[in-house]
Design a protein around this motif. Sequence first.
Motif, PDB file in Angstrom:
ATOM      1  N   SER A   1       0.896  -1.136   0.084  1.00  0.00           N
ATOM      2  CA  SER A   1       0.130   0.070   0.012  1.00  0.00           C
ATOM      3  C   SER A   1       0.618   1.229   0.119  1.00  0.00           C
ATOM      4  O   SER A   1       0.387   2.181   0.146  1.00  0.00           O
ATOM      5  CB  SER A   1      -0.963   0.000   1.073  1.00  0.00           C
ATOM      6  OG  SER A   1      -0.070   0.305   2.219  1.00  0.00           O
ATOM      7  N   GLY A   2       2.110   1.055  -0.146  1.00  0.00           N
ATOM      8  CA  GLY A   2       3.100   2.503  -0.174  1.00  0.00           C
ATOM      9  C   GLY A   2       4.056   2.794   1.053  1.00  0.00           C
ATOM     10  O   GLY A   2       4.315   3.851   1.205  1.00  0.00           O
ATOM     11  N   SER A   3       3.412   1.930   2.190  1.00  0.00           N
ATOM     12  CA  SER A   3       4.262   2.375   3.460  1.00  0.00           C
ATOM     13  C   SER A   3       4.624   1.230   4.289  1.00  0.00           C
ATOM     14  O   SER A   3       4.100  -0.016   4.035  1.00  0.00           O
ATOM     15  CB  SER A   3       3.158   3.423   4.323  1.00  0.00           C
ATOM     16  OG  SER A   3       2.550   2.559   5.019  1.00  0.00           O
TER      17      SER A   3
ATOM     18  N   GLY B   1      -4.194   3.390   7.965  1.00  0.00           N
ATOM     19  CA  GLY B   1      -5.521   3.316   7.598  1.00  0.00           C
ATOM     20  C   GLY B   1      -5.372   2.531   6.140  1.00  0.00           C
ATOM     21  O   GLY B   1      -6.022   1.515   5.861  1.00  0.00           O
ATOM     22  N   ALA B   2      -4.901   3.184   5.121  1.00  0.00           N
ATOM     23  CA  ALA B   2      -4.844   2.651   3.698  1.00  0.00           C
ATOM     24  C   ALA B   2      -4.219   1.359   3.856  1.00  0.00           C
ATOM     25  O   ALA B   2      -4.719   0.287   3.027  1.00  0.00           O
ATOM     26  CB  ALA B   2      -4.133   3.495   2.885  1.00  0.00           C
ATOM     27  N   SER B   3      -3.173   1.109   4.531  1.00  0.00           N
ATOM     28  CA  SER B   3      -2.491  -0.124   4.811  1.00  0.00           C
ATOM     29  C   SER B   3      -3.541  -1.431   5.332  1.00  0.00           C
ATOM     30  O   SER B   3      -3.636  -2.452   4.837  1.00  0.00           O
ATOM     31  CB  SER B   3      -1.309  -0.136   5.484  1.00  0.00           C
ATOM     32  OG  SER B   3      -0.780  -1.259   6.428  1.00  0.00           O
ATOM     33  N   MET B   4      -4.232  -0.934   6.638  1.00  0.00           N
ATOM     34  CA  MET B   4      -5.193  -2.060   7.013  1.00  0.00           C
ATOM     35  C   MET B   4      -6.428  -2.152   6.172  1.00  0.00           C
ATOM     36  O   MET B   4      -6.775  -3.268   5.949  1.00  0.00           O
ATOM     37  CB  MET B   4      -5.601  -1.356   8.577  1.00  0.00           C
ATOM     38  CG  MET B   4      -6.122  -2.583   9.392  1.00  0.00           C
ATOM     39  SD  MET B   4      -5.378  -3.956   9.812  1.00  0.00           S
ATOM     40  CE  MET B   4      -5.728  -5.245   8.994  1.00  0.00           C
TER      41      MET B   4
ATOM     42  N   PRO C   1      -8.444  11.983  10.616  1.00  0.00           N
ATOM     43  CA  PRO C   1      -8.530  13.439  10.867  1.00  0.00           C
ATOM     44  C   PRO C   1      -9.045  13.862   9.468  1.00  0.00           C
ATOM     45  O   PRO C   1      -8.480  13.308   8.257  1.00  0.00           O
ATOM     46  CB  PRO C   1      -7.326  14.083  10.937  1.00  0.00           C
ATOM     47  CG  PRO C   1      -6.237  12.932  10.941  1.00  0.00           C
ATOM     48  CD  PRO C   1      -6.929  11.681  10.891  1.00  0.00           C
ATOM     49  N   GLY C   2     -10.228  14.586   9.484  1.00  0.00           N
ATOM     50  CA  GLY C   2     -10.618  15.121   8.153  1.00  0.00           C
ATOM     51  C   GLY C   2      -9.680  15.694   7.259  1.00  0.00           C
ATOM     52  O   GLY C   2      -9.682  15.756   6.060  1.00  0.00           O
ATOM     53  N   ALA C   3      -8.631  16.166   7.526  1.00  0.00           N
ATOM     54  CA  ALA C   3      -7.578  16.973   6.881  1.00  0.00           C
ATOM     55  C   ALA C   3      -6.514  16.068   6.214  1.00  0.00           C
ATOM     56  O   ALA C   3      -5.522  16.346   5.649  1.00  0.00           O
ATOM     57  CB  ALA C   3      -7.112  18.136   7.612  1.00  0.00           C
ATOM     58  N   ALA C   4      -6.827  14.978   6.543  1.00  0.00           N
ATOM     59  CA  ALA C   4      -5.505  13.662   5.968  1.00  0.00           C
ATOM     60  C   ALA C   4      -5.617  13.881   4.541  1.00  0.00           C
ATOM     61  O   ALA C   4      -6.653  14.219   3.806  1.00  0.00           O
ATOM     62  CB  ALA C   4      -5.920  12.343   6.398  1.00  0.00           C
ATOM     63  N   PRO C   5      -4.304  13.690   4.009  1.00  0.00           N
ATOM     64  CA  PRO C   5      -4.143  13.512   2.467  1.00  0.00           C
ATOM     65  C   PRO C   5      -5.289  12.847   1.481  1.00  0.00           C
ATOM     66  O   PRO C   5      -5.445  11.756   2.185  1.00  0.00           O
ATOM     67  CB  PRO C   5      -2.789  13.128   2.122  1.00  0.00           C
ATOM     68  CG  PRO C   5      -2.008  13.340   3.356  1.00  0.00           C
ATOM     69  CD  PRO C   5      -2.984  13.454   4.512  1.00  0.00           C
TER      70      PRO C   5
ATOM     71  N   LEU D   1      -8.890   8.112  -0.505  1.00  0.00           N
ATOM     72  CA  LEU D   1      -9.350   7.621  -1.515  1.00  0.00           C
ATOM     73  C   LEU D   1      -8.906   6.201  -1.540  1.00  0.00           C
ATOM     74  O   LEU D   1      -9.694   5.108  -1.894  1.00  0.00           O
ATOM     75  CB  LEU D   1      -9.063   8.336  -2.844  1.00  0.00           C
ATOM     76  CG  LEU D   1      -9.728   9.845  -2.951  1.00  0.00           C
ATOM     77  CD1 LEU D   1      -9.014  10.582  -4.104  1.00  0.00           C
ATOM     78  CD2 LEU D   1     -11.164   9.592  -3.024  1.00  0.00           C
ATOM     79  N   GLN D   2      -7.735   6.187  -1.376  1.00  0.00           N
ATOM     80  CA  GLN D   2      -6.994   4.635  -1.529  1.00  0.00           C
ATOM     81  C   GLN D   2      -7.760   3.669  -0.649  1.00  0.00           C
ATOM     82  O   GLN D   2      -8.144   2.521  -0.868  1.00  0.00           O
ATOM     83  CB  GLN D   2      -5.473   4.821  -1.199  1.00  0.00           C
ATOM     84  CG  GLN D   2      -4.815   3.355  -1.227  1.00  0.00           C
ATOM     85  CD  GLN D   2      -3.165   3.462  -0.541  1.00  0.00           C
ATOM     86  OE1 GLN D   2      -2.964   4.592   0.114  1.00  0.00           O
ATOM     87  NE2 GLN D   2      -2.298   2.533  -0.940  1.00  0.00           N
ATOM     88  N   SER D   3      -7.926   4.080   0.892  1.00  0.00           N
ATOM     89  CA  SER D   3      -8.633   3.316   1.682  1.00  0.00           C
ATOM     90  C   SER D   3      -9.983   2.995   1.328  1.00  0.00           C
ATOM     91  O   SER D   3     -10.392   1.849   1.387  1.00  0.00           O
ATOM     92  CB  SER D   3      -8.622   4.076   3.058  1.00  0.00           C
ATOM     93  OG  SER D   3      -7.325   4.448   3.303  1.00  0.00           O
ATOM     94  N   LEU D   4     -10.664   3.809   0.750  1.00  0.00           N
ATOM     95  CA  LEU D   4     -12.311   3.756   0.214  1.00  0.00           C
ATOM     96  C   LEU D   4     -12.232   2.663  -0.716  1.00  0.00           C
ATOM     97  O   LEU D   4     -12.918   2.014  -1.074  1.00  0.00           O
ATOM     98  CB  LEU D   4     -12.785   5.140  -0.175  1.00  0.00           C
ATOM     99  CG  LEU D   4     -13.398   5.764   0.813  1.00  0.00           C
ATOM    100  CD1 LEU D   4     -13.787   7.288   0.322  1.00  0.00           C
ATOM    101  CD2 LEU D   4     -14.519   5.373   1.695  1.00  0.00           C
TER     102      LEU D   4
END
Length: 413
Positions: free
Chosen positions: A107-109, A139-142, A158-162, A167-170
């Motif tokens: 997932s890039g991390s 989050g994206a990773s999980m 947090p609402g201000a996350a990149p 989008l990746q997580s969704l």
Amino acid sequence: MRLRYACVTCSRILESEEIVYECPSCAAGQKDGLVEGYSRGYLSVVWSPAAPMAPGSPVDPLQFMPFPIRDLPSYPAGGTPLVCPAILQKKTGFPHLAFKNDTLNPSGSLKDRASLLVAAQAWVHGEKRVALASTGNAGASMAGAGAAFGLDVVLFVPGAAPRAKLLQSLLYGARLVPVKGTYDDAFSLSMVYTREYGGINRNTAFNPFTVEGKKTVSLELYNQLGCRVPDVVYVPAGDGVIFSGACKGFADLVKAGCADRMPVMVAVQAEGSNALARSWREAREIILPRAATIADSLSVCRPAGGRMALDYLRITKGRAVEVSDAEISAAQAELCREAGMFVEPSSAAAWAGFLKDRHQVDPGSRVVVLLTGTGFKDAAAAEKLVSLPAACDATIEAAARLLSDSYGLHGRS
Ligand SMILES: Cc1ncc(COP(=O)(O)O)c(C=O)c1O
């Protein structure tokens, strides 16, 4: 499966077959966010080798895991390359300088190392739901690991996350809950969610398998350096859990008999989010009223893994270094232009930390800088470094004009 844990606060040993997060006595009476100082009673997995291993022999990271990882090839986290950046080695005068390129995880991390083990934990316990809070990458990773292993992932951010991380997580299928507030607010909310709705909580440090999964980065480094530990390792730190995970990997190598010492471990923080660095300097646990930095992944007021990270700074005779946002941006640009490494600002912070700290290090040392997250997910940070030229007419004259106007007559020599 019966596992052993040590309480990070009181060192008491606990054994359990159940899912456990905290030492009952240290955590008693502690309410999320209301305790003075850092969270008490988090657990560290006690790993022991089945048999002593020969000093300097290669290791299989899976043998250092608390339980088997089912279907590992479904989400092959880890196994990332060691980069030996010739131009930067020469420029800095450190011929053995290396980067561990953990941006190349699925997932890039680097967070994928922990998510893989938490997915395995879910399988061991027959759980289908995993909740967590994240600044974005965890989050994206999980979510990615959840997609690969058929888990329901509930993610508080947090609402201000990149945007790209969200989008990746969704897209991976996570149920996303952006929170009006900080990462620390999202962390508290996710704890309440797990208490009320069940499932596993993957919050960093709170779930002991987050540290345990991340330790594989050090086991790989040991193998990649010819079965030796590095001399100095630079790790970007917010909650301090990647830092502790990397330290625990080296500690377990010593325990196994493979290595006889741990590296000096350097935690690098952003000046605008420096709770750990200040705690280390002032020898008391600092909670910040607010945290803000271009390295959003490092933006934490109350480091969840604070106690363990401070312990490891002491154990490894390490230190904490702070870097400014300007230094982080300059480091991000330098890694791109002189090593071909496009990392996000948090990872660039580790490089900036090395540049600031290197006068303390013998140039002959084996130095490793941990690059933890890809730059592709944070376009806003990249746009601070470069601006896209406007499209030109499709003629050679217009292209030549654009090249000369935007980059100088001959480009880079
Ligand atoms: C890419 C990246 N690097 C470093 C960190 C910092 O890790 P920790 O919070 O465990 O200190 C994070 C945390 O989100 C991250 O996503």
